[in-house]
Design a protein around this motif. Sequence first.
Motif, mmCIF file in Angstrom:
data_model
loop_
_atom_site.group_PDB
_atom_site.id
_atom_site.type_symbol
_atom_site.label_atom_id
_atom_site.label_comp_id
_atom_site.label_asym_id
_atom_site.label_seq_id
_atom_site.Cartn_x
_atom_site.Cartn_y
_atom_site.Cartn_z
ATOM 1 N N SER A 152 60.231 38.032 49.236
ATOM 2 C CA SER A 152 61.634 38.291 48.945
ATOM 3 C C SER A 152 61.764 39.555 48.115
ATOM 4 O O SER A 152 60.824 39.992 47.452
ATOM 5 C CB SER A 152 62.241 37.109 48.190
ATOM 6 N N GLU A 153 62.987 40.110 48.151
ATOM 7 C CA GLU A 153 63.229 41.334 47.377
ATOM 8 C C GLU A 153 63.045 41.074 45.892
ATOM 9 O O GLU A 153 62.516 41.920 45.162
ATOM 10 C CB GLU A 153 64.640 41.843 47.669
ATOM 11 N N GLU A 154 63.468 39.881 45.444
ATOM 12 C CA GLU A 154 63.323 39.541 44.028
ATOM 13 C C GLU A 154 61.856 39.489 43.627
ATOM 14 O O GLU A 154 61.456 40.010 42.578
ATOM 15 C CB GLU A 154 63.997 38.198 43.756
ATOM 16 N N ASN A 155 61.029 38.853 44.480
ATOM 17 C CA ASN A 155 59.598 38.778 44.183
ATOM 18 C C ASN A 155 58.955 40.157 44.216
ATOM 19 O O ASN A 155 58.056 40.466 43.424
ATOM 20 C CB ASN A 155 58.902 37.855 45.179
ATOM 21 N N LEU A 156 59.421 40.976 45.154
ATOM 22 C CA LEU A 156 58.873 42.321 45.277
ATOM 23 C C LEU A 156 59.120 43.125 44.008
ATOM 24 O O LEU A 156 58.200 43.728 43.445
ATOM 25 C CB LEU A 156 59.494 43.024 46.481
ATOM 26 N N PHE A 157 60.372 43.109 43.519
ATOM 27 C CA PHE A 157 60.687 43.856 42.304
ATOM 28 C C PHE A 157 60.006 43.251 41.082
ATOM 29 O O PHE A 157 59.615 43.970 40.151
ATOM 30 C CB PHE A 157 62.199 43.930 42.099
ATOM 31 N N GLY A 158 59.851 41.927 41.085
ATOM 32 C CA GLY A 158 59.128 41.286 39.987
ATOM 33 C C GLY A 158 57.688 41.746 39.922
ATOM 34 O O GLY A 158 57.151 41.992 38.835
ATOM 35 N N ASP A 198 46.702 38.733 39.727
ATOM 36 C CA ASP A 198 46.852 37.335 40.166
ATOM 37 C C ASP A 198 48.077 37.188 41.064
ATOM 38 O O ASP A 198 48.024 36.591 42.145
ATOM 39 C CB ASP A 198 47.000 36.410 38.951
ATOM 40 N N ARG A 199 49.194 37.730 40.615
ATOM 41 C CA ARG A 199 50.444 37.617 41.380
ATOM 42 C C ARG A 199 50.347 38.419 42.688
ATOM 43 O O ARG A 199 50.840 37.993 43.725
ATOM 44 C CB ARG A 199 51.615 38.128 40.540
ATOM 45 N N TYR A 200 49.734 39.574 42.611
ATOM 46 C CA TYR A 200 49.571 40.413 43.797
ATOM 47 C C TYR A 200 48.769 39.670 44.865
ATOM 48 O O TYR A 200 49.148 39.620 46.045
ATOM 49 C CB TYR A 200 48.867 41.705 43.377
ATOM 50 N N ALA A 201 47.659 39.045 44.458
ATOM 51 C CA ALA A 201 46.831 38.294 45.405
ATOM 52 C C ALA A 201 47.577 37.076 45.951
ATOM 53 O O ALA A 201 47.520 36.791 47.157
ATOM 54 C CB ALA A 201 45.534 37.868 44.723
ATOM 55 N N ALA A 202 48.286 36.371 45.079
ATOM 56 C CA ALA A 202 48.988 35.165 45.504
ATOM 57 C C ALA A 202 50.057 35.470 46.551
ATOM 58 O O ALA A 202 50.253 34.700 47.496
ATOM 59 C CB ALA A 202 49.623 34.480 44.288
ATOM 60 N N HIS A 203 50.735 36.583 46.415
ATOM 61 C CA HIS A 203 51.790 36.950 47.357
ATOM 62 C C HIS A 203 51.260 37.143 48.774
ATOM 63 O O HIS A 203 51.977 36.940 49.741
ATOM 64 C CB HIS A 203 52.483 38.233 46.897
ATOM 65 N N PHE A 204 49.978 37.521 48.871
ATOM 66 C CA PHE A 204 49.415 37.789 50.195
ATOM 67 C C PHE A 204 48.386 36.745 50.619
ATOM 68 O O PHE A 204 47.640 36.951 51.567
ATOM 69 C CB PHE A 204 48.786 39.184 50.220
ATOM 70 N N GLY A 205 48.338 35.614 49.911
ATOM 71 C CA GLY A 205 47.429 34.531 50.285
ATOM 72 C C GLY A 205 45.973 34.868 50.101
ATOM 73 O O GLY A 205 45.110 34.281 50.764
ATOM 74 N N ALA A 206 45.672 35.804 49.220
ATOM 75 C CA ALA A 206 44.286 36.215 48.997
ATOM 76 C C ALA A 206 43.632 35.359 47.917
ATOM 77 O O ALA A 206 44.304 34.723 47.101
ATOM 78 C CB ALA A 206 44.231 37.684 48.595
ATOM 79 N N VAL A 207 42.301 35.342 47.934
ATOM 80 C CA VAL A 207 41.553 34.636 46.890
ATOM 81 C C VAL A 207 41.756 35.332 45.552
ATOM 82 O O VAL A 207 41.884 34.699 44.502
ATOM 83 C CB VAL A 207 40.056 34.584 47.246
ATOM 84 N N GLY A 208 41.786 36.649 45.588
ATOM 85 C CA GLY A 208 41.961 37.421 44.364
ATOM 86 C C GLY A 208 42.078 38.892 44.686
ATOM 87 O O GLY A 208 42.046 39.309 45.853
ATOM 88 N N ALA A 209 42.232 39.699 43.642
ATOM 89 C CA ALA A 209 42.347 41.144 43.803
ATOM 90 C C ALA A 209 41.508 41.841 42.745
ATOM 91 O O ALA A 209 41.374 41.349 41.611
ATOM 92 C CB ALA A 209 43.806 41.581 43.708
ATOM 93 N N VAL A 210 40.961 42.987 43.123
ATOM 94 C CA VAL A 210 40.132 43.791 42.216
ATOM 95 C C VAL A 210 40.647 45.223 42.254
ATOM 96 O O VAL A 210 40.928 45.768 43.321
ATOM 97 C CB VAL A 210 38.650 43.761 42.628
ATOM 98 N N MET A 211 40.751 45.839 41.074
ATOM 99 C CA MET A 211 41.181 47.231 40.989
ATOM 100 C C MET A 211 40.137 48.038 40.227
ATOM 101 O O MET A 211 39.655 47.610 39.172
ATOM 102 C CB MET A 211 42.530 47.340 40.275
#
Length: 373
Positions: free
Chosen positions: A2-8, A28-41
Amino acid sequence: MSEENLFGLIREFYDSSLDESHWTVALDRYAAHFGAVGAVMHILTRNRSLLHASNNLKEGVEEYERSWWHEDPMVRTARAIGIKEGIIVDRLVLPEEVMVRGSFYQEFLAKYDISTNLGIIATPFEDTTLSIALQSPLSVEYDGKMQQQMSLLSDHITRAAAMGAQLRSLKAERDTLISAYDRFSCGVAMVRYDGTLLSANDNFRALVGRGIGIRRGKLLAESPQQQRALDNMIAGASASRFGNPGPELIALHRQSSILPLLVRGIPVSPQTIERQFSSIIPAHAVMLLAIDAEDPSDDGCDLVLRALGLTRAQARVAHMLSVGKPPNDIAAELRISSNTVRTTIKAIYSKLGVNRQADLARLITLVLPLNQI
């Protein structure tokens, strides 16, 4: 999404640029939005390599850094095909054999339920490289729509991460500069051309209320006349880089003492910032050296004056004369005759190439800080 989640999520990224400890939550939120196990930067600058990971991948990141980084086929492939920017999906660029039977996927990633990953590589600044990888189970399909959303978010996460890296580097430079201030026994402050205070050491801040003040982030003298003198000196020091030097030294008279606060302005070149951060337009600054004539550093002054050729006795008289003490008071304090003081003053003037008390005070104020470097 959603647009709200995107801006959040975008807000999470920019919040993290100001507080790097917040990246764990944002990832954590970035990974959750795309159904990923996790994210690394991974943020790589000229002077620093920094990894951030979502909570459930911290153990995996530690293991990766410890023993698996050199076997990562995505790193080798990205280098081989020369990827500098863009989105890269492992299943689209790696041979199936590598993902099905390779030890990196089957022995390392499989432990964390990771079967595939999508990476974003960017170079937001000339000296900064950024990669963000979503680590996902095989069930997640990175279709065109999902990649489009990630591409949109990548612009923001890239800017936020690069901003954070730049801010940390600038803060490190500022902290290094401030620590260098502490090597001076006099007050040291860095100001903009308009008198806005950027930083100062403890000795300078101790002078607040004793000839100088700070209001709304700007330096203030005790009277309009003194303020004009201070402003003119700062503006002159700033303009000196264009060949229009102003007064280098002023004496700020004050109500709390018959002795002035001596302030010298030195233009500061921004070449260091220009070299390290090519994308930033630096602002020129002025360094102020402030010496309280009421409480100077006797030992430091004597060392400098003796280095200029004075004897110990001459250095002591020169020092007292430079802070405004009349010859008769010097004679009384040192318990010597007034004739001896006058003879000593003539010798001091001859050795230092000056012919009046004001010139002596100016010379000493200019060279005294050299003893602290």
